[in-house]
Motif scaffolding. Structure first.
Motif, PDB file in Angstrom:
ATOM      1  N   ALA A 151     -15.370  11.729  61.607  1.00  0.00           N
ATOM      2  CA  ALA A 151     -16.669  11.812  61.207  1.00  0.00           C
ATOM      3  C   ALA A 151     -16.943  12.097  59.861  1.00  0.00           C
ATOM      4  O   ALA A 151     -16.259  12.969  59.220  1.00  0.00           O
ATOM      5  CB  ALA A 151     -17.565  12.625  62.111  1.00  0.00           C
ATOM      6  N   LYS A 152     -17.899  11.273  59.229  1.00  0.00           N
ATOM      7  CA  LYS A 152     -18.499  11.782  57.879  1.00  0.00           C
ATOM      8  C   LYS A 152     -19.463  13.111  58.002  1.00  0.00           C
ATOM      9  O   LYS A 152     -19.993  13.304  59.036  1.00  0.00           O
ATOM     10  CB  LYS A 152     -19.165  10.804  57.343  1.00  0.00           C
ATOM     11  CG  LYS A 152     -18.244   9.264  57.103  1.00  0.00           C
ATOM     12  CD  LYS A 152     -18.977   8.315  56.443  1.00  0.00           C
ATOM     13  CE  LYS A 152     -18.225   6.944  56.108  1.00  0.00           C
ATOM     14  NZ  LYS A 152     -18.912   6.055  55.474  1.00  0.00           N
ATOM     15  N   THR A 153     -19.209  13.726  56.653  1.00  0.00           N
ATOM     16  CA  THR A 153     -20.255  14.727  56.639  1.00  0.00           C
ATOM     17  C   THR A 153     -21.714  14.393  55.887  1.00  0.00           C
ATOM     18  O   THR A 153     -21.309  13.950  54.792  1.00  0.00           O
ATOM     19  CB  THR A 153     -19.587  16.027  55.953  1.00  0.00           C
ATOM     20  OG1 THR A 153     -18.554  16.419  56.688  1.00  0.00           O
ATOM     21  CG2 THR A 153     -20.749  17.306  55.850  1.00  0.00           C
ATOM     22  N   HIS A 154     -22.872  14.484  56.648  1.00  0.00           N
ATOM     23  CA  HIS A 154     -24.078  14.281  55.717  1.00  0.00           C
ATOM     24  C   HIS A 154     -24.586  15.560  55.562  1.00  0.00           C
ATOM     25  O   HIS A 154     -24.901  16.480  55.975  1.00  0.00           O
ATOM     26  CB  HIS A 154     -25.024  13.486  57.113  1.00  0.00           C
ATOM     27  CG  HIS A 154     -24.266  12.137  57.587  1.00  0.00           C
ATOM     28  ND1 HIS A 154     -24.199  11.016  56.835  1.00  0.00           N
ATOM     29  CD2 HIS A 154     -23.433  11.774  58.677  1.00  0.00           C
ATOM     30  CE1 HIS A 154     -23.599  10.195  57.667  1.00  0.00           C
ATOM     31  NE2 HIS A 154     -23.167  10.597  58.523  1.00  0.00           N
ATOM     32  N   ASP A 159     -23.464  26.403  49.155  1.00  0.00           N
ATOM     33  CA  ASP A 159     -22.636  26.031  48.121  1.00  0.00           C
ATOM     34  C   ASP A 159     -21.339  25.094  49.066  1.00  0.00           C
ATOM     35  O   ASP A 159     -21.042  25.887  50.092  1.00  0.00           O
ATOM     36  CB  ASP A 159     -21.902  26.978  47.474  1.00  0.00           C
ATOM     37  CG  ASP A 159     -22.933  27.726  46.441  1.00  0.00           C
ATOM     38  OD1 ASP A 159     -24.024  26.802  45.752  1.00  0.00           O
ATOM     39  OD2 ASP A 159     -22.929  28.955  46.223  1.00  0.00           O
ATOM     40  N   TYR A 160     -21.214  23.890  48.700  1.00  0.00           N
ATOM     41  CA  TYR A 160     -20.350  23.160  49.524  1.00  0.00           C
ATOM     42  C   TYR A 160     -19.447  22.387  48.655  1.00  0.00           C
ATOM     43  O   TYR A 160     -19.723  21.805  47.713  1.00  0.00           O
ATOM     44  CB  TYR A 160     -21.045  22.179  50.256  1.00  0.00           C
ATOM     45  CG  TYR A 160     -20.354  21.292  51.133  1.00  0.00           C
ATOM     46  CD1 TYR A 160     -19.707  21.775  52.158  1.00  0.00           C
ATOM     47  CD2 TYR A 160     -19.993  19.962  50.784  1.00  0.00           C
ATOM     48  CE1 TYR A 160     -18.952  21.166  53.030  1.00  0.00           C
ATOM     49  CE2 TYR A 160     -19.214  19.079  51.529  1.00  0.00           C
ATOM     50  CZ  TYR A 160     -18.802  19.677  52.791  1.00  0.00           C
ATOM     51  OH  TYR A 160     -17.828  18.831  53.618  1.00  0.00           O
ATOM     52  N   ASN A 161     -17.958  22.493  48.973  1.00  0.00           N
ATOM     53  CA  ASN A 161     -16.873  22.016  48.352  1.00  0.00           C
ATOM     54  C   ASN A 161     -16.321  20.666  49.092  1.00  0.00           C
ATOM     55  O   ASN A 161     -15.783  21.050  50.328  1.00  0.00           O
ATOM     56  CB  ASN A 161     -15.642  22.812  47.988  1.00  0.00           C
ATOM     57  CG  ASN A 161     -14.634  22.141  46.963  1.00  0.00           C
ATOM     58  OD1 ASN A 161     -14.240  21.100  47.387  1.00  0.00           O
ATOM     59  ND2 ASN A 161     -14.124  23.372  46.327  1.00  0.00           N
ATOM     60  N   SER A 162     -16.720  19.518  48.702  1.00  0.00           N
ATOM     61  CA  SER A 162     -16.363  18.345  49.395  1.00  0.00           C
ATOM     62  C   SER A 162     -14.855  18.059  49.599  1.00  0.00           C
ATOM     63  O   SER A 162     -14.526  17.312  50.443  1.00  0.00           O
ATOM     64  CB  SER A 162     -17.267  16.904  48.760  1.00  0.00           C
ATOM     65  OG  SER A 162     -16.673  16.972  47.361  1.00  0.00           O
ATOM     66  N   ASP A 163     -14.077  18.599  48.647  1.00  0.00           N
ATOM     67  CA  ASP A 163     -12.599  18.559  48.823  1.00  0.00           C
ATOM     68  C   ASP A 163     -12.051  19.343  49.837  1.00  0.00           C
ATOM     69  O   ASP A 163     -11.212  18.981  50.644  1.00  0.00           O
ATOM     70  CB  ASP A 163     -11.926  18.642  47.402  1.00  0.00           C
ATOM     71  CG  ASP A 163     -12.103  17.445  46.401  1.00  0.00           C
ATOM     72  OD1 ASP A 163     -12.500  16.371  46.962  1.00  0.00           O
ATOM     73  OD2 ASP A 163     -11.956  17.860  45.341  1.00  0.00           O
ATOM     74  N   THR A 164     -12.320  20.355  49.962  1.00  0.00           N
ATOM     75  CA  THR A 164     -11.719  21.680  50.789  1.00  0.00           C
ATOM     76  C   THR A 164     -12.748  21.678  51.939  1.00  0.00           C
ATOM     77  O   THR A 164     -12.115  22.296  52.903  1.00  0.00           O
ATOM     78  CB  THR A 164     -11.650  22.786  50.261  1.00  0.00           C
ATOM     79  OG1 THR A 164     -12.813  23.330  49.603  1.00  0.00           O
ATOM     80  CG2 THR A 164     -10.691  22.748  48.779  1.00  0.00           C
ATOM     81  N   ARG A 224     -21.896  16.992  60.847  1.00  0.00           N
ATOM     82  CA  ARG A 224     -20.527  16.420  60.945  1.00  0.00           C
ATOM     83  C   ARG A 224     -20.215  16.300  62.645  1.00  0.00           C
ATOM     84  O   ARG A 224     -20.015  17.560  63.259  1.00  0.00           O
ATOM     85  CB  ARG A 224     -19.466  16.902  60.210  1.00  0.00           C
ATOM     86  CG  ARG A 224     -18.235  16.083  60.475  1.00  0.00           C
ATOM     87  CD  ARG A 224     -16.898  16.627  59.804  1.00  0.00           C
ATOM     88  NE  ARG A 224     -16.338  17.751  60.477  1.00  0.00           N
ATOM     89  CZ  ARG A 224     -15.130  18.372  60.311  1.00  0.00           C
ATOM     90  NH1 ARG A 224     -14.406  17.785  59.414  1.00  0.00           N
ATOM     91  NH2 ARG A 224     -14.857  19.252  61.059  1.00  0.00           N
ATOM     92  N   ALA A 225     -20.579  15.158  63.176  1.00  0.00           N
ATOM     93  CA  ALA A 225     -20.210  15.119  64.759  1.00  0.00           C
ATOM     94  C   ALA A 225     -20.904  16.243  65.424  1.00  0.00           C
ATOM     95  O   ALA A 225     -22.108  16.132  65.548  1.00  0.00           O
ATOM     96  CB  ALA A 225     -18.805  15.110  64.954  1.00  0.00           C
ATOM     97  N   ASP A 226     -20.526  17.113  66.131  1.00  0.00           N
ATOM     98  CA  ASP A 226     -21.024  18.052  67.036  1.00  0.00           C
ATOM     99  C   ASP A 226     -21.453  19.334  66.084  1.00  0.00           C
ATOM    100  O   ASP A 226     -22.145  20.327  66.652  1.00  0.00           O
ATOM    101  CB  ASP A 226     -20.425  18.438  68.125  1.00  0.00           C
ATOM    102  CG  ASP A 226     -19.126  19.178  67.734  1.00  0.00           C
ATOM    103  OD1 ASP A 226     -18.241  18.681  66.787  1.00  0.00           O
ATOM    104  OD2 ASP A 226     -18.728  20.160  68.348  1.00  0.00           O
ATOM    105  N   GLN A 227     -21.317  19.275  64.768  1.00  0.00           N
ATOM    106  CA  GLN A 227     -21.363  20.560  64.031  1.00  0.00           C
ATOM    107  C   GLN A 227     -22.642  20.346  63.158  1.00  0.00           C
ATOM    108  O   GLN A 227     -22.998  19.234  62.472  1.00  0.00           O
ATOM    109  CB  GLN A 227     -20.155  20.881  63.058  1.00  0.00           C
ATOM    110  CG  GLN A 227     -18.877  21.408  63.741  1.00  0.00           C
ATOM    111  CD  GLN A 227     -17.702  21.216  62.825  1.00  0.00           C
ATOM    112  OE1 GLN A 227     -17.395  20.297  62.013  1.00  0.00           O
ATOM    113  NE2 GLN A 227     -17.169  22.320  62.827  1.00  0.00           N
TER     114      GLN A 227
END
Length: 810
Positions: free
Chosen positions: A90-93, A128-133, A117-120
């Motif tokens: 699933a993709k993270t929105h 703060d969000y790191n799209s790679d990790t 993301r899915a059920d999360q």
């Protein structure tokens, strides 16, 4: 090779999730568990109502319907996916009021931050969000939701891919697959299914309304095992700590787990105060064990145990109760009572069913007690107290399409302190039976029932008996009629052991009873038995109180002919005259066992009418009938003279369930020869709301009993209900049994307090009684149970007694 069938799981048992004492804790820690004999609890409180008239209803599952509606943490999103398997693809929105990204890898989000993301799903004021990790750092009103878990905190740092995180500050959590929730200073998401909370609480009560809770230094939850583990834990009830343990394992669901059952308290006059805290061992899916240590203030420490097993070809249960030394001397109260002080006391039961090969099985049922007084001293209800014989048997059983056979034996142990051991029935060892029924020519059957058995009993005539009963019958029938003729022949032969001349048989006439020795060692009896059963079935459409029914009218005639044979020279091994009842209108013999076969030239006339609703449910049934005797009833047991009655009792029966709230049944037998009522019964049941029941019954048997019984489960509110049962004997002019109790059920707790007073039939005084006079005696038991819902509810002694005593109790 034929594959071996898979092992089935044993039925579950519901457990208390509380460790007992440090002395009982193993090196790995004591575990308390949840094993459930009942259906799994539902969060919406859905239940199965016990049908009206059911004798023993199944226990109910945990019901959380009394909890606060929609009692979830306030940020719960009901529309979020429940499928955690979609996370990897699933993709993270991401949503936020403002987004800053210096390198398009690290994002700084502010204002109404939301990631899905899915059920999360994660909400925060700042993140703060790191799209790679997929690392994130969320601060301010942080709310996190996944398929089985809710979590809120002031600050959460974690990784989305690894499903890990650390929450600090005002941590709250809730499990969506159960009713568990709590608070913590710090929470750690170890992986997708495991969490750890520090300085935490746990309860299944409503959020913010914890009637009971666990307070612990750490609480670990594991959805894989369905277990929670608390260390340095204290159980609190209304904020008051009442139990501490360094290690506690508790259930997160209703799967079977090793652990302690609910403790049980009771008081009886014969054993004193009793305390139990059983421990359950979930050894394997197909076998388990329960240790049941008990302490009786009068008699000392006892160990009870149960072992259950279930294999592809065998299953069984072994129960034992063992008291090494009885501390109590009954003679302190009653000098004539047996002295068991210092003696070993025990009771064991073994039930096993083994499939040997197709069509054949070995069935074992062994019940033995250490002494004649055991059931009286340790029984805590009328059922066990009134047990007079413990039955044991072992049989090899076989069957096919048209036959069945058995080889084995039966024996009994007298456990009635008021009776000598001479009252025990004969041991039937060995015993063999063979039965067959072969259809032929569409309408006909040819068959036979047979038995060969050896009878053993000290100071009584002993010997063997062969009973052969071949027959030919037919079943002619149409849509509205049937005719069933039957021709049979009965041959019974005996071989009495030496010394039979020292025992006596008897002949009773109008002038008295004559006793004489058995005249021969090999008596026999042979005679034909002819019967004709025929009936008609009429039906019509009718209406009653505005409801449409189908009414039937079913007249029936049954003719029976059996010539007279003098049977006074035959012993009575296992035969007695049965009390007349409705089913005997169409029975070929009024005696149990093969030692007596009645003579007959009888015609039974009976008629039945029924009301069936449009769904085919029988709403009313009424039957009336009588046997007309054309010859005297000459065959009787010793001490009973022949009768020359023209007819049997008139039999009348009526049963009704006109709606889903009321059911009623009654039976009446009137003897035209003595002009007395031989039997009268009346039972009515009324359902009160969802879980209320009102019962009333009356039972009368001429010269034997006359009793009234009233019982009720009366709901005062949706949380409180009163429980009562009263049985009164008119002949004895005393209360046979009385039960009074109160139950409270809240969102997360159940409390039962029940007092029982019951007749034991024996108080140690066995002198100066007239022949046949009942021996007095009574006892009182007070029982208390406390259940924490979701912590392994245990259907304990109180619940099982009430389900047996109160018709329809659930």
């Amino acid at each position: 090779m034929k594959p071996t069938p898979p092992l089935r799981s044993l039925p579950p048992r519901r457990l208390l999730a509380i460790a007992a004492a440090a002395a009982l804790i193993s090196s790995q820690g004591a575990h308390a568990g949840s094993q459930n004999r009942r259906p799994k609890a539902t969060l919406d409180g859905s239940q199965v109502v016990c049908p009206l008239g059911t004798f023993i209803c199944a226990p109910r599952p945990d019901n959380f319907a009394l909890c606060r509606p929609n009692g979830l943490l306030e940020f719960y999103d009901p529309f979020l996916s429940k499928d955690s398997s979609l996370r990897d693809t699933a993709k993270t929105h991401v949503w936020a009021d403002q987004v800053e990204s210096p390198d398009q890898t690290i994002y700084h989000l502010t204002g109404h931050v939301k990631t899905v993301r899915a059920d999360q799903e994660l909400h925060a004021d700042i993140a703060d969000y790191n799209s790679d990790t997929t690392d994130y750092d969320a601060r301010g009103n942080v709310h996190y939701q996944e398929a089985a878990h809710l979590l809120s905190a002031d600050h959460i740092v974690g990784n989305t891919n690894n499903s890990t995180g650390v929450a600090t500050g005002n941590v709250r959590f809730q499990m969506l697959d159960s009713h568990g929730n709590g608070t913590a200073v710090r929470g750690e998401m170890i992986d997708e299914n495991r969490n750890r909370y520090s300085v935490a609480t746990y309860s299944t009560c409503d959020i913010g309304r914890h009637i009971w809770e666990i307070r612990a230094k750490t609480i670990d939850t594991d959805q894989n095992t369905g277990r929670g583990v608390a260390r340095n834990a204290t159980m609190n009830f209304y904020g008051v700590p009442f139990f501490y343990t360094p290690y506690m394992s508790f259930p997160l669901n209703n799967d079977r787990q090793s652990g302690f059952l609910y403790p049980y308290f009771e008081h009886t006059g014969n054993a004193g105060y009793q305390f139990r805290i059983p421990y359950y061992f979930n050894l394997a899916p197909n076998y388990d064990a329960t240790l049941d240590p008990r302490y009786y203030t009068k008699r000392g420490a006892m160990l009870g145990a149960e072992f259950r097993y279930l294999f592809p070809k065998t299953s069984g249960t072994f129960n034992i109760e063992f008291l090494p030394s009885d501390n109590y001397n009954d003679q302190k109260i009653t000098p004539t009572a047996p002295d068991t002080q210092g003696q070993e006391r025990y009771l064991y039961k073994f039930v096993n069913n083994t499939s040997l090969w197709p069509g054949w099985s070995l069935n074992t049922n062994i019940n033995r007690a250490s002494d004649q007084n055991y059931m009286h001293d340790f029984g805590d209800d009328l059922f066990s107290i009134s047990t007079t014989f413990l039955y044991s048997s072992i049989y090899l059983n076989g069957s096919g399409n048209w036959w069945s056979a058995a080889v084995g034996g039966d024996m009994w142990q007298n456990v009635d302190p008021s009776q000598p051991n001479s009252v025990e029935p004969y041991k039937r060892l060995p015993r063999a039976t063979f039965n067959m029924d072969i259809p032929f020519a569409r309408w006909y059957d040819v068959g036979m029932t047979s038995e060969a058995v050896s009878f053993r009993k000290t100071n009584s005539v002993e010997g063997s008996r062969l009973d052969l009963y071949p027959y030919v019958d037919a079943d002619f029938q149409g849509a509205a009629w049937f005719i069933r003729p039957k021709l049979a022949y009965r041959y019974t032969a005996y071989s009495l052991d030496s010394g039979y001349q020292n025992f006596y048989t008897a002949t009773t006439t109008s002038t008295g009873t004559t006793f004489y020795p058995f005249p021969q060692s090999n008596p026999s009896r042979s005679l034909p038995i002819v019967s004709l059963d025929q009936g008609l079935i009429f039906d019509r459409s009718t209406s009653l109180f505005g409801t449409n029914y189908t009414q039937t009218l079913e007249p029936r005639l049954y003719y029976l002919y059996v010539p007279y044979r003098n049977q006074n020279n035959l012993p009575l091994f296992d035969t007695g005259l049965m009390a007349f009842d409705d089913w005997m209108l169409f029975a070929p013999n009024q005696f149990s066992g093969a030692d007596r076969q009645m003579n007959a030239n009888n015609l039974t006339a009976a008629v039945t009418t029924r009301l069936l609703d449009d769904g085919g449910v029988e709403r009313l049934s009424a039957t009336f009938g009588q046997i007309r005797y054309f010859t005297p009833q000459l065959v009787q047991t010793p001490g009973v003279a022949a009768t020359n009655w023209s007819g049997s009792d008139y039999v009348a029966e009526l049963s009704s369930q006109l709606n889903d709230q009321w059911t009623m049944s009654t039976e009446y037998l009137w003897n035209p020869n003595t002009r007395k009522t031989d039997l009268g019964t009346f039972t009515v049941q009324r359902r009160l709301g969802f879980d209320g029941i009102l019962n009333f019954s009356y039972r009368f048997r001429q010269g034997q009993l006359e009793q009234y019984d009233a019982s009720a489960v009366y709901p005062l509110t949706d949380r409180w209900r009163l429980i009562g049962d009263w049985t009164y004997s008119v002949m004895d002019k005393k209360t046979v049994e009385a039960v009074a109790g109160v139950q409270y059920e809240g969102c997360c707790v159940k409390v039962s307090l029940v007092a029982r007073h019951y007749v034991t039939g024996y108080d140690g005084v066995i002198t100066n009684l007239l022949p046949g006079q009942a021996i007095p005696g009574s006892d009182t038991a007070v029982m208390f149970e406390l259940e924490f819902k979701g912590m392994g509810a245990f259907s304990g002694q109180t619940d099982s007694i009430l389900r047996r005593d109160i018709l329809g109790y659930q």
